[in-house]
Design an enzyme around this catalytic site. Structure first.
Site, PDB file in Angstrom:
ATOM      1  N   SER A   1      -8.178  -9.208  65.016  1.00 29.80           N
ATOM      2  CA  SER A   1      -8.486 -10.581  64.603  1.00 29.80           C
ATOM      3  C   SER A   1      -7.579 -10.992  63.436  1.00 29.80           C
ATOM      4  CB  SER A   1      -9.949 -10.663  64.193  1.00 29.80           C
ATOM      5  OG  SER A   1     -10.196  -9.740  63.154  1.00 29.80           O
TER       6      SER A   1
ATOM      7  N   CYS B   1      -6.531 -12.247  74.331  1.00 33.50           N
ATOM      8  CA  CYS B   1      -5.832 -13.067  73.338  1.00 33.50           C
ATOM      9  C   CYS B   1      -4.919 -14.094  73.997  1.00 33.50           C
ATOM     10  CB  CYS B   1      -5.025 -12.182  72.391  1.00 33.50           C
ATOM     11  SG  CYS B   1      -3.613 -11.431  73.202  1.00 33.50           S
TER      12      CYS B   1
ATOM     13  N   GLU C   1     -13.143   1.471  67.226  1.00 29.68           N
ATOM     14  CA  GLU C   1     -14.340   2.325  67.245  1.00 29.68           C
ATOM     15  C   GLU C   1     -15.331   1.879  68.327  1.00 29.68           C
ATOM     16  OE1 GLU C   1     -13.204   0.276  65.028  1.00 29.68           O
ATOM     17  OE2 GLU C   1     -14.740  -0.531  63.669  1.00 29.68           O
TER      18      GLU C   1
ATOM     19  N   GLU D   1     -11.191 -19.299  68.384  1.00 33.31           N
ATOM     20  CA  GLU D   1     -11.102 -18.431  69.566  1.00 33.31           C
ATOM     21  C   GLU D   1     -12.522 -18.185  70.082  1.00 33.31           C
ATOM     22  OE1 GLU D   1      -9.589 -14.560  68.464  1.00 33.31           O
ATOM     23  OE2 GLU D   1      -8.447 -14.487  70.320  1.00 33.31           O
TER      24      GLU D   1
ATOM     25  N   LYS E   1      -5.054   4.848  65.558  1.00 32.90           N
ATOM     26  CA  LYS E   1      -6.474   4.633  65.189  1.00 32.90           C
ATOM     27  C   LYS E   1      -6.997   3.561  66.144  1.00 32.90           C
ATOM     28  CE  LYS E   1      -9.280   2.332  63.451  1.00 32.90           C
ATOM     29  NZ  LYS E   1     -10.447   1.773  64.222  1.00 32.90           N
TER      30      LYS E   1
ATOM     31  N   PHE F   1     -10.510  -3.850  70.458  1.00 35.55           N
ATOM     32  CA  PHE F   1     -11.371  -3.365  71.547  1.00 35.55           C
ATOM     33  C   PHE F   1     -10.983  -3.912  72.917  1.00 35.55           C
ATOM     34  CE2 PHE F   1     -13.470  -7.467  71.111  1.00 35.55           C
ATOM     35  CZ  PHE F   1     -13.834  -7.740  72.418  1.00 35.55           C
TER      36      PHE F   1
END
Ligand code: NAD
Length: 499
Positions: free
Chosen positions: A241, A296, A191, A398, A188, A164
């Site tokens: 992740s 990240c 979402e 994280e 893909k 995301f």
């Protein structure tokens, strides 16, 4: 209606999420769905239906059928579509940036920057004729009558599954290289933020790639698993992740696919007494609080070495206090909301745990409330903790929120030990004007991307990008030469002639 809310709802975003398969837009008929929510206002923008196994199968079959003709299209012709895609994306940059800011929450400036980094990969992939030639290699005269060549060939259908936090850039780490090398492609997207991909695919549609070369399926975990297990998928790129990256790596490998899976991170920065602190502070602030910490490459633990600590601490507090929290579409905003209420709760729990473990709160953003009461967003104010040690959960996990953890070390050796204490190895930065300190850091820190006086060490598209340790599962990374190797197979051709 408040000014900020009015600003947000004035932006027209797509209120539907479709798939794009075989050059046609189709509405997926899923067993399940999820609302797409503006994290600043709480408004429901659209609903994303999760594509079923059958829908995934149709998309992969379509891509597989398109492969035969696409691989025979000369590479110089294939890249013409990418030249056009670059122009289409540039023309739509403002439209994509505002939609991205609305569905993700990041500032519109950050959204523009992200899209430009994505377009940079389209530009690099436009050089594919040369990139495919390089590293192919041939040795003539293996024997008096024999030559040997290595010829790069595409493999078939590739998929990319994306997270995301960079809804426009990360799909473009893969799409351009996959198709320029002669493969066909199925994306893909996350979402949580599918609307940016709708606009990117409107650009793809306008370019007019041959039907089935570039495809989009929306969905969640089941959609991903259908892609990982599909017989006609040759390779999988994943960013997300670490637990999911590991699952994707193992499942895709078990199904005989090549796979590159980029995972989570825990990045430290070290500031020595040889640093130009004036320049280090804005770099650190940008790295930690930019994108509301959901990056990240965020250096969320900052280690001050020896005498620099007190000065650094004061300046960081002052700079963090001056950040403006608000909706991403407001040009004055520095820190947008977190993506979901759950993400915000997770970060709050991490802060509470750190306090129980002995860290101290120097700047507390936990109770931040936006002055506009009709903004029902997941805001968190800039937060700064000190006294953080490597045995604390917050020093190993994280954070993915606007939280800076300050730690101190007596010397560079112990600071490097702290940096290497985490299971991750995505990125790390040192702030120093000393060449020998920088050299030691580069040599001893176990991370895929090292910055010297650079807070967000994101490599340009012509270099590979990926971490080490639990930040990466696979071999070949994204972007640049690694991308060419990932998307092609080198076939050895041996020739002997008798006359
Ligand atoms: P995520 O792992 O929750 O989701 C990523 C993708 O995996 C999504 O498309 C999602 O639909 C899918 N997915 C989620 N759960 C799944 C499951 N159980 N099975 C199969 N598929 C599943 O990640 P996120 O929250 O969207 O993104 C944030 C994470 O991504 C952070 O950890 C961040 O560090 C990481 N990230 C890493 C890099 C990098 O270059 N290493 C870059 C950006 C983000």
């Amino acid at each position: 209606m408040s000014e900020q809310r009015e600003r947000a709802v004035s932006v027209d975003v797509r209120d539907h999420v479709d798939n794009y398969v075989g050059g046609r837009w189709t509405t997926p008929e899923g067993d399940s769905s999820q609302p797409v929510v503006d994290p600043a206002t709480g408004d429901e923008l659209a609903t994303v239906e999760f594509s079923t196994v059958e829908t995934v199968d149709e998309a992969v079959q379509t891509a597989d059928e398109a492969f035969e003709e696409w691989r025979q299209t000369p590479v110089v012709e294939r890249v013409q579509y990418l030249f056009d895609l670059k122009t289409e994306l540039e023309n739509r940059l403002e439209e994509i940036a505002t939609a991205l800011s609305r569905e993700h929450g990041k500032t519109v400036g950050e959204a523009r920057g992200e899209i430009k980094r994505g377009i940079e990969n389209v530009e690099v992939a436009c050089g594919m004729p040369n990139m495919m030639r390089e590293g192919s290699g041939n040795v003539e005269d293996v024997a008096a009558d024999m030559d040997e060549y290595a010829v790069r060939q595409p493999l078939g259908v590739f998929t990319a599954i994306t997270p995301f936090n960079f809804p426009a850039m990360i799909p473009l780490w893969f799409l351009p290289y996959a198709v320029a090398t002669g493969n066909t492609f199925v994306l893909k997207p996350s979402e949580k933020v599918p609307l940016s991909s709708q606009l990117i695919f409107e650009a793809v549609d306008a370019v007019g790639f041959p039907d089935g070369v570039v495809n989009l399926v929306n969905g969640g975990a089941d959609t991903v698993n259908a892609l990982l297990e599909h017989d006609d998928i040759e390779g999988v790129s994943f960013v997300g992740s670490s637990p999911v990256a590991k699952h994707v790596y193992e499942t895709a490998a078990e199904h005989g696919k090549r796979v590159q899976a980029q995972g989570g991170a825990k990045n430290y920065a070290v500031v020595t007494d040889q640093a130009a602190v004036d320049e280090a502070v804005p770099n650190i602030i940008g790295s930690v609080y930019g994108n509301a910490g959901q990056r990240c490459l965020a250096n969320d633990v900052v280690v001050g070495v020896d005498t620099v600590y007190d000065d650094l601490r004061e300046r960081l507090i002052e700079a963090a206090e001056n950040l403006t929290v608000g909706i991403g579409l407001d040009e004055d905003t520095d820190v947008g909301p977190l993506i979901t209420g759950d993400s915000r709760e997770r970060v709050l729990d991490l802060i509470d745990e750190a306090l129980e473990e002995g860290a101290e709160l120097v700047l507390d953003g936990r109770d931040f409330e936006h002055p506009d009461e009709d903004l029902d967003g997941h805001f968190l104010g800039p937060t700064l903790l000190e006294g953080v040690t490597t045995d604390m959960e917050i020093a190993q996990t994280e954070i993915f929120g606007p939280v800076l953890c300050l730690a101190d070390a007596d010397d560079l050796d112990s600071a490097i030990e702290m940096v290497n204490s985490t299971k991750y190895g995505n990125a790390s930065s040192i702030y120093t004007e000393s060449g020998s300190e920088a050299r030691q850091y580069r040599y001893e820190v176990d991370a895929g991307n090292i910055g010297v006086n650079v807070g967000v060490c994101a490599p340009m598209g012509f270099f590979h990008f990926g971490g080490r340790k639990a930040s990466f599962f696979g071999d070949l990374h994204a972007q640049g030469e690694d991308a060419v190797n990932f998307y092609t197979e080198k076939t050895i051709q041996i020739e002997r002639w008798y006359s």
